[in-house]
Scaffold this active site. Structure first.
Site, PDB file in Angstrom:
ATOM      1  N   LYS A 180     -54.572   7.875  43.873  1.00 36.64           N
ATOM      2  CA  LYS A 180     -54.268   6.604  43.996  1.00 36.64           C
ATOM      3  C   LYS A 180     -53.918   6.084  42.145  1.00 36.64           C
ATOM      4  O   LYS A 180     -54.739   6.649  41.630  1.00 36.64           O
ATOM      5  CB  LYS A 180     -55.248   5.390  43.634  1.00 36.64           C
ATOM      6  CG  LYS A 180     -55.092   4.163  44.228  1.00 36.64           C
ATOM      7  CD  LYS A 180     -54.141   3.150  43.383  1.00 36.64           C
ATOM      8  CE  LYS A 180     -56.002   2.449  42.505  1.00 36.64           C
ATOM      9  NZ  LYS A 180     -55.360   2.335  40.793  1.00 36.64           N
ATOM     10  N   GLY A 237     -64.131   5.461  35.180  1.00 32.83           N
ATOM     11  CA  GLY A 237     -63.785   4.130  35.249  1.00 32.83           C
ATOM     12  C   GLY A 237     -64.523   3.338  34.995  1.00 32.83           C
ATOM     13  O   GLY A 237     -65.344   3.993  34.531  1.00 32.83           O
ATOM     14  N   SER A 238     -64.180   1.982  35.186  1.00 33.54           N
ATOM     15  CA  SER A 238     -65.459   1.253  34.551  1.00 33.54           C
ATOM     16  C   SER A 238     -66.431   1.289  35.482  1.00 33.54           C
ATOM     17  O   SER A 238     -66.490   1.279  36.559  1.00 33.54           O
ATOM     18  CB  SER A 238     -64.635  -0.221  34.260  1.00 33.54           C
ATOM     19  OG  SER A 238     -64.090  -0.746  35.607  1.00 33.54           O
ATOM     20  N   GLY A 241     -65.221  -1.123  38.335  1.00 35.77           N
ATOM     21  CA  GLY A 241     -64.564  -0.735  39.241  1.00 35.77           C
ATOM     22  C   GLY A 241     -65.771   0.693  39.870  1.00 35.77           C
ATOM     23  O   GLY A 241     -65.948  -0.042  40.910  1.00 35.77           O
ATOM     24  N   GLY A 242     -65.921   1.368  39.492  1.00 38.40           N
ATOM     25  CA  GLY A 242     -67.294   2.605  39.782  1.00 38.40           C
ATOM     26  C   GLY A 242     -67.480   2.274  40.955  1.00 38.40           C
ATOM     27  O   GLY A 242     -68.437   2.653  42.006  1.00 38.40           O
ATOM     28  N   GLU A 261     -67.746   9.211  37.725  1.00 37.13           N
ATOM     29  CA  GLU A 261     -68.457   8.678  35.556  1.00 37.13           C
ATOM     30  C   GLU A 261     -67.807   7.104  35.780  1.00 37.13           C
ATOM     31  O   GLU A 261     -66.331   7.350  36.224  1.00 37.13           O
ATOM     32  CB  GLU A 261     -67.977  10.026  35.601  1.00 37.13           C
ATOM     33  CG  GLU A 261     -67.858  10.287  34.004  1.00 37.13           C
ATOM     34  CD  GLU A 261     -67.428   9.137  32.908  1.00 37.13           C
ATOM     35  OE1 GLU A 261     -67.615   8.157  32.694  1.00 37.13           O
ATOM     36  OE2 GLU A 261     -65.865  10.337  32.979  1.00 37.13           O
ATOM     37  N   CYS A 298     -64.628   7.613  26.661  1.00 32.73           N
ATOM     38  CA  CYS A 298     -65.718   7.317  27.344  1.00 32.73           C
ATOM     39  C   CYS A 298     -66.734   7.712  26.683  1.00 32.73           C
ATOM     40  O   CYS A 298     -68.475   7.123  26.962  1.00 32.73           O
ATOM     41  CB  CYS A 298     -66.153   8.068  29.014  1.00 32.73           C
ATOM     42  SG  CYS A 298     -65.764   8.997  29.496  1.00 32.73           S
ATOM     43  N   GLU A 386     -71.359  -1.025  28.057  1.00 32.43           N
ATOM     44  CA  GLU A 386     -70.858  -0.438  26.974  1.00 32.43           C
ATOM     45  C   GLU A 386     -69.962  -1.626  26.859  1.00 32.43           C
ATOM     46  O   GLU A 386     -69.514  -1.946  27.246  1.00 32.43           O
ATOM     47  CB  GLU A 386     -70.110   0.796  28.148  1.00 32.43           C
ATOM     48  CG  GLU A 386     -68.984   1.776  27.168  1.00 32.43           C
ATOM     49  CD  GLU A 386     -67.964   2.227  28.117  1.00 32.43           C
ATOM     50  OE1 GLU A 386     -68.438   2.381  29.841  1.00 32.43           O
ATOM     51  OE2 GLU A 386     -67.262   3.087  28.166  1.00 32.43           O
TER      52      GLU A 386
END
Lengths: 527, 527
Positions: A180, A237-238, A241-242, A261, A298, A386
């Site tokens: 994606k 990603g964030s 989202g994750g 992650e 990250c 974060e």
């Protein structure tokens, strides 16, 4: 040449009505290519094609897959349009492009070399006489779990995206991949897609081994994660989202392995002596690590715990001045920039002191260092999240007990860094122990940024750094995420996978009745 | 001597108001000991104690943990009351007790031997010069994830319960264990708990390395899975129980690794020639596998696909007659028996033909073989669910295409078994491929029951056979479920785990700059 289409195997498709363009974050202007958001039908086609390709891809030899991986690296290396597109879409500069491209191609080459060594197969053979005298024979090796969906990351258009670590891991494991593409760099993505397709053709990989779908919205990703043909997911990603995709993956009729992650605060701890003896070197190193590429890593150090001493004030001032001295840098996109500016300015209101370098150019983030004390940190949940960008919090702690208290309050982290002199190690031993329990990687007297693609790398960690602390997203063992064991009982030699046949025709390391064969002998004699 | 109390570390506790007794399934009578259901407070105490014990247990040497595992086996071997209690609570006989005890103690001993070989540490060391000439050093090894909750299984009071594979795996990984004892055999459980406690004392393991909580209801298990101190779960049991706990584990604030083995239908496929040439041997073998210990095995063959030929009718009759000839056996408990009788009699109504041996004694299950055709199977979702007990379905398929269709409709399985003659292999190749994609273990010309504790064993499989196809619940690699990698960057030797220090003081296999050291040399010379 960009088409803006979805790549469903070798078929270019753009049947949907929704389109979007990527934006140059340095100017705010749209780039010319129009990308077609994938439709439900295109999602289905890509997934079914991947499912069909899976047994064919699984049955390719290790050598063939190794060649495919190297071919992708070669095709990326000769993609002439890639550098310009990368910089246009990401706001990152050409130096960073070259570092990241090298990292990406090295990654592909390292998986290629690794799979040929054969350890990952975990070939194991047990033969024994049972009590009743019957010969028993049980053999085991690893194989791919099935089609894998990969989500590209905003901050690594190459190394954690289309042909990044997740894709390389999945291909190494013999799993077809559906990417994606990230809507902030779909053009960079398409150029890499073309490299993968050229490599797949050149090395005779099956149709459907790779597909790439475009999407500005979340829905395509959601559909992919829920598709019954998909058997695993890799995400970088964030947290938001994750976690949302993780929840979808566990709530399917058939829950599937999902590895995200999702970033981290990457706490750094400074002993009294390290502040005193290495003040200038350390403050500069940290300031670079916080602000480099606008702090969009990250592993950016987001928390700096300082055990108070007579030199702490001087050290903090030095760090703050370095943060202000660092140039502002274009951030990856307007959404990320706005989110960053809002969050960091909200946090600044919570602290007694802050060092701030206002952004000057369009699209650039404000370098910020906030200073608080241990109690501030403990009582403000916002400081435990974060902040993606050039921002860090110094937590000045009156004593080591307060640092321990703060560490206990932390969630899981990708990294934990401790700075202390050799003679202070004994004093900090319990701190090392505490931080280790929360972290995937520990750093001594360094900075957490700079994730090297080594076999010894752990890029992951306890939740929410990742969704599963037992895996790494970087390094050759990242392919474990997409492998499962299969055992064969009393199988005729002809039906066994090559690595398990009586004669060790692949010359791979094998565990035989609990003992490893001698790998060097294997290399010489085939067991 | 049984107390019926909860064991919170070394502390016996029974503060709750809810009590229960186990029942002898052969007589329906309650056994004398009164067990105290754990309270919320007792759950908290056990979890917090395990959390405190974790770093201490992690820091024990491999040798110490290996001795602990062997000591548990020794203490189980000398527990004189165990045999009687096992048979009273489970309805299983003394022969089965001895087999299962040997299996349990062998399992503990095999983990003890395995961890001393050091492979599981996956020690990896990368040292290199970076571009700017700085020495970079990154090392990685595995360590335990934290406290593990283990759920005992009804059908294996020893091998998959208190000191079974999950507990042995967790101890081997250095993880404290909290067992939720199975309410059908809490007495057997307590005797094993006492063996573990004696072993822990004898080998100086930390207080809290092991706790055992009793519970008749689901709530104690639910509390344990949701407790923030718990970092992983091992479960063996039904789909409904496993799935409910899996959902809780993924919906925590911090989702945790959860491994459930939830049984399977274990399809068996019979070629035309195998029915013809080995009719008598095969039908008898299958009948034993279906009815042995009342078919209460997660690997019991629940589906038998037959490619129709002129001998199929004879074969099916022979199998049915053997099923009827097998003695009825006491089932594990009234709940399991009632559920079995209801489900199997409901299913019998759906088939054209069935071979049934009515149960005669109290607590015994009815041996049942149902015969249907491929379309019956495809159109009845009830036939795709495991029936726990002496029951199996023969699916007579007019042609191989129908068998393929049926396989495609199957969910994930622990095992898949194919019977065919050597000369038929070519014809069945795609069937082997199809079944393999759905199974954790493939068996050729055998029966799926009899899960051997070998390193090559995969006891797991795609969902719903297990919640994660990447792991096994049996064999030494089962400890992987409870291990995570941790990396150390530029660490001083004194702070590194023993297995990663410059000098290979543990003499373990290590991957150094991507190449394995020579294990035999390591054993001789320490690298």
């Amino acid at each position: 040449m960009l088409t803006g289409k979805n790549y469903i195997g070798l078929n270019l498709s753009g049947t949907g009505n929704t389109t979007f363009q990527s934006i140059n974050p340095a100017t705010g202007e749209s780039l010319p290519t129009v990308f077609f958001e994938a439709t439900q039908d295109e999602v289905d086609q890509a997934c079914v094609l991947a499912e069909r390709a899976f047994p064919i891809f699984q049955s390719t030899s290790i050598r063939e897959r190794a060649n495919f991986l190297v071919a992708i690296a070669e095709e990326i290396d000769v993609s002439l349009e890639l550098e310009e597109m990368y910089c246009l879409e990401s706001g990152l500069d050409t130096t960073r492009f070259r570092v990241e491209r090298l990292r990406t191609t090295n990654q592909l080459r390292s998986f290629s070399a690794h799979i040929q060594k054969g350890y990952w197969l975990e070939a194991s053979i047990d033969t024994s006489q049972s009590n009743n005298g019957i010969q028993q024979d049980l053999r085991r090796c690893m194989e791919g779990v099935g089609p894998v969906v990969v989500f590209g990351a905003s901050n690594f258009p190459l190394a954690y995206s289309t042909a990044g670590g997740d894709t390389a891991s999945a291909f190494a494991a013999g799993c077809p991949v559906i990417v994606k593409s990230h809507p902030m760099h779909p053009g960079t993505g398409e150029l890499v897609v073309q490299a993968i397709i050229r490599a797949a053709k050149r090395t005779n990989m099956p149709e459907g081994v790779f597909s790439n779908l475009n999407s500005l919205s979340f829905t395509t990703g959601q559909k992919l994660v829920q598709h019954p043909s998909v058997k695993a997911v890799g995400f970088t990603g964030s947290y938001s989202g994750g976690k949302a995709l993780f929840d979808l993956s566990t709530r399917r009729d058939e829950p599937i392995p999902f590895f995200a992650e999702m970033g981290s605060l990457n706490p750094v701890f400074l002993s009294q002596k390290s502040q005193t003896l290495r003040s200038e070197e350390l403050s500069k190193k940290l300031a670079i690590s916080i602000t480099n590429d606008a702090g969009q890593f990250c592993t950016k150090p987001g928390l700096i715990f300082i055990e108070a001493c007579m030199n702490s004030e001087e050290f903090i001032n030095s760090l703050g001045e370095h943060i202000i001295a660092m140039a502002n840098t274009t951030m990856l996109g307007a959404g990320i920039l706005n989110n960053f500016q809002r969050t960091s300015s909200d946090l600044v209101k919570l602290g007694a002191e802050a060092f701030v370098r206002e952004s000057t150019g369009k699209g650039q983030g404000t370098n910020t260092l906030l200073v608080v004390n241990g109690n501030d940190f403990l009582s403000n949940p916002q400081m435990h999240e974060e902040v993606f960008g050039p921002f860090s919090i110094v937590i000045l702690c009156s004593e080591i007990g307060m640092i321990h208290k703060c560490v206990r309050s932390l969630k899981g982290q990708l990294t934990g860094t401790i700075h202390c002199e050799k003679e202070e190690i004994e004093k900090y031993k319990s701190l090392f122990e505490l931080v280790r329990q929360k972290s995937g990687r520990m750093i001594y007297n360094g900075v957490p940024t700079g994730v090297r693609v080594y076999g010894s790398m752990t890029h992951g960690g306890p939740f929410p750094a990742s969704t599963d602390p037992r895996f790494t997203a970087v390094g050759v063992d990242a392919m474990r995420r997409f492998l499962r064991p299969v055992s064969f009982q009393n199988f005729p030699d002809i039906l066994l996978p090559d690595c398990l046949k009586d004669k060790n025709i692949l010359w791979v390391p094998r565990r035989i009745n609990g003992e490893m064969n001698n790998y060097l002998d294997v290399q010489k004699n085939g067991e």
